[in-house]
Design an enzyme around this catalytic site. Structure first.
Site, PDB file in Angstrom:
ATOM      1  N   SER A 140       0.810  -1.209   0.000  1.00  0.00           N
ATOM      2  CA  SER A 140       0.000   0.000   0.000  1.00  0.00           C
ATOM      3  C   SER A 140       0.850   1.269   0.000  1.00  0.00           C
ATOM      4  CB  SER A 140      -0.963  -0.051   1.188  1.00  0.00           C
ATOM      5  OG  SER A 140      -1.916   0.962   1.116  1.00  0.00           O
TER       6      SER A 140
ATOM      7  N   LYS B  21      -0.590  -4.125  -3.229  1.00  0.00           N
ATOM      8  CA  LYS B  21      -1.861  -3.554  -2.782  1.00  0.00           C
ATOM      9  C   LYS B  21      -1.927  -2.121  -3.286  1.00  0.00           C
ATOM     10  CE  LYS B  21      -5.583  -2.823  -0.157  1.00  0.00           C
ATOM     11  NZ  LYS B  21      -5.830  -1.398  -0.410  1.00  0.00           N
TER      12      LYS B  21
END
Length: 468
Positions: free
Chosen positions: A383, A408
């Site tokens: 992320s 992600k």
């Protein structure tokens, strides 16, 4: 309905790093007795995987000033008063919201902004049919309504879009990046200029207790006018040491009075930054090692402090350790990436449901450091960590060492429903400066093991020449 920002629990069986002492007064500690970063054991998993962002669904278009007549203004005021009265009514008696209204509210959130990766499972037409099927069933209890929402979201085939019970949403919402318990959002005014509105408040938090209310416009912080400033800039001013006071000027609603309010800070976040100076080449070269465990509200501020101290201690190279950093405040990750980039260089691209919604985020200032950087990554680098890693890598500011990252790259918004529950909805994705889709793919490192620093310098120099 309020929009909040997400935190998911994550766990790992990986071995923790050597213990590090925490101290509220001195959150950044130099620990020269610890093992070298070359032999550092892979760190423990982070307890929060956080994505904080504004929804990518379109903001209301700015009004045209010439059309803003007194009668329109009065109508807007009445509508604002009615909205606030409705919110107060729902806070006092959430049971007055019907089960059908809660389900419909969740359906509309998905319909407005969901980014589906599998067009065979989601389309506006299929989602409309889903609504007709659901609303034809009997929803006699709130529990059944929540179960319907769970099944409805599950049918999308997106593991990140899900339902939060009132208890889960309440626990999630307590994570605060402002230090005073508010969530802010950038809203264009009638002239197209940005103003900051209080999107949500932590119930009984410092700001709520002091008299700030949802829908208030933030005008200034400690006398600094925040008109036209970004959410991040305002939050940077709001943040400060725990138990200190900050003065904010707010305008209550669209038509209410302006009030000066002193709020006591109550920071929840702990420093995620740990650093030390390493000596290599028989003490002839100094390397600044910085481990960033997560991107919370203190990440950028504490990282800047660490980097400046290491520079002052003579560091000529840097290692940024993002192993097992599962994410954090996306805006913090973006701002941290900017610390290493030249003005105008791209940090990341964001893409929403519509092709024309692709936007670029760029650095606005000169970099904090220009020294060569190694970024350590592994399969649990995800992320916001992947945003930082790719921003530095694609702009020839760092090389990546370790394992392929997690992959992600989706953006979620968290919306509160009117009964205190919530839904987490995927509304966009990130694309690297080199136009690679992070999600599901991850990022391959340049090296599996640490190279020599002269090799790092040579590789970055070659990369910079190729990029002109």
């Amino acid at each position: 309905m309020r929009v909040f920002l997400l935190c998911n629990s994550s766990s790992s069986s990986l071995s923790p790093p050597p213990p590090t002492h925490h101290c509220r007064q001195k959150p950044l500690l130099i620990t020269p007795q610890k093992p070298s970063f070359v032999s550092l054991v892979t760190g423990a998993a982070i307890s929060f995987n956080l994505l904080f962002f504004s929804p990518l669904s379109s903001l209301p278009p700015p009004s045209i000033a010439s059309d803003f007549t007194p009668s329109v203004f009065q109508s807007e005021c009445r509508e604002e008063d009615q909205r606030r009265e409705e919110e107060r009514r729902l806070e006092k008696a959430p049971e007055l919201v019907t089960n059908e209204e809660i389900v419909k509210e969740a359906w509309e959130i998905v319909n407005d902004g969901f980014l589906g990766s599998d067009r065979n499972r989601w389309s506006p037409q299929s989602w409309l049919q889903k609504k007709e099927d659901i609303m034809s069933t009997s929803l006699q209890t709130r529990s059944k309504a929540h179960d319907v929402i769970r099944r409805m979201l599950s049918s999308l085939g997106d593991p990140y879009t899900r339902f939060l019970s009132p208890a889960e949403f309440s626990k999630m919402a307590r994570y605060d990046m402002s230090g005073i318990g508010v969530n802010l959002r950038e809203i264009p005014d009638e002239n197209g200029e940005v103003k900051l509105k209080v999107l949500g408040l932590i119930l009984d938090g410092p700001a709520h207790t002091a008299g700030v209310r949802q829908g208030d416009e933030l005008l200034s912080v400690n006398g600094v006018n925040v008109k036209g400033k970004s959410t991040f800039e305002a939050l940077s001013i709001l943040q400060g040491p725990n138990d200190t006071s900050v003065n904010i000027m707010v305008k209550h609603g669209n038509c209410g009075p302006v009030q000066s309010i002193d709020v006591q800070r109550q920071l929840i976040a702990k420093t995620p930054v740990f650093y030390r100076l390493e000596q290599i080449d028989n003490g002839n070269t100094s390397v600044g090692y910085v481990r960033l465990k997560e991107f919370n509200a203190l990440a950028r501020k504490d990282l800047v402090t660490a980097m400046k101290r290491l520079q002052g201690m003579g560091a000529s190279f840097f290692v940024l350790d993002l192993r097992d950093n599962l994410g954090g405040l996306v805006q913090e990750g973006i701002e941290i990436a900017k610390l290493f980039l030249n003005e105008g260089e791209t940090v990341i691209y964001t893409a929403g449901r519509e092709p024309e919604s692709v936007k670029s985020i760029v650095a606005e200032t000169v970099p904090l450091i220009t020294a060569p950087v190694i970024v350590l990554v592994n399969k649990n680098t995800a992320s916001a960590s992947e945003i930082v890693a790719t921003a530095l890598h694609d702009n020839c500011r760092a090389i990546l060492v370790g394992e392929r990252t997690y992959g992600k790259g989706l953006i979620q918004s968290v919306f509160e429903l009117h009964d205190g529950s919530g839904v987490v909805v995927t509304v966009g994705k990130y694309v690297t400066p080199n136009h690679l889709d992070i999600n599901g793919n991850g990022i391959d490192p340049d090296y599996k093991k640490l190279p020599a620093w002269n090799e790092v310098v040579e590789r970055l120099s070659k990369c910079q020449k190729q990029h002109g």
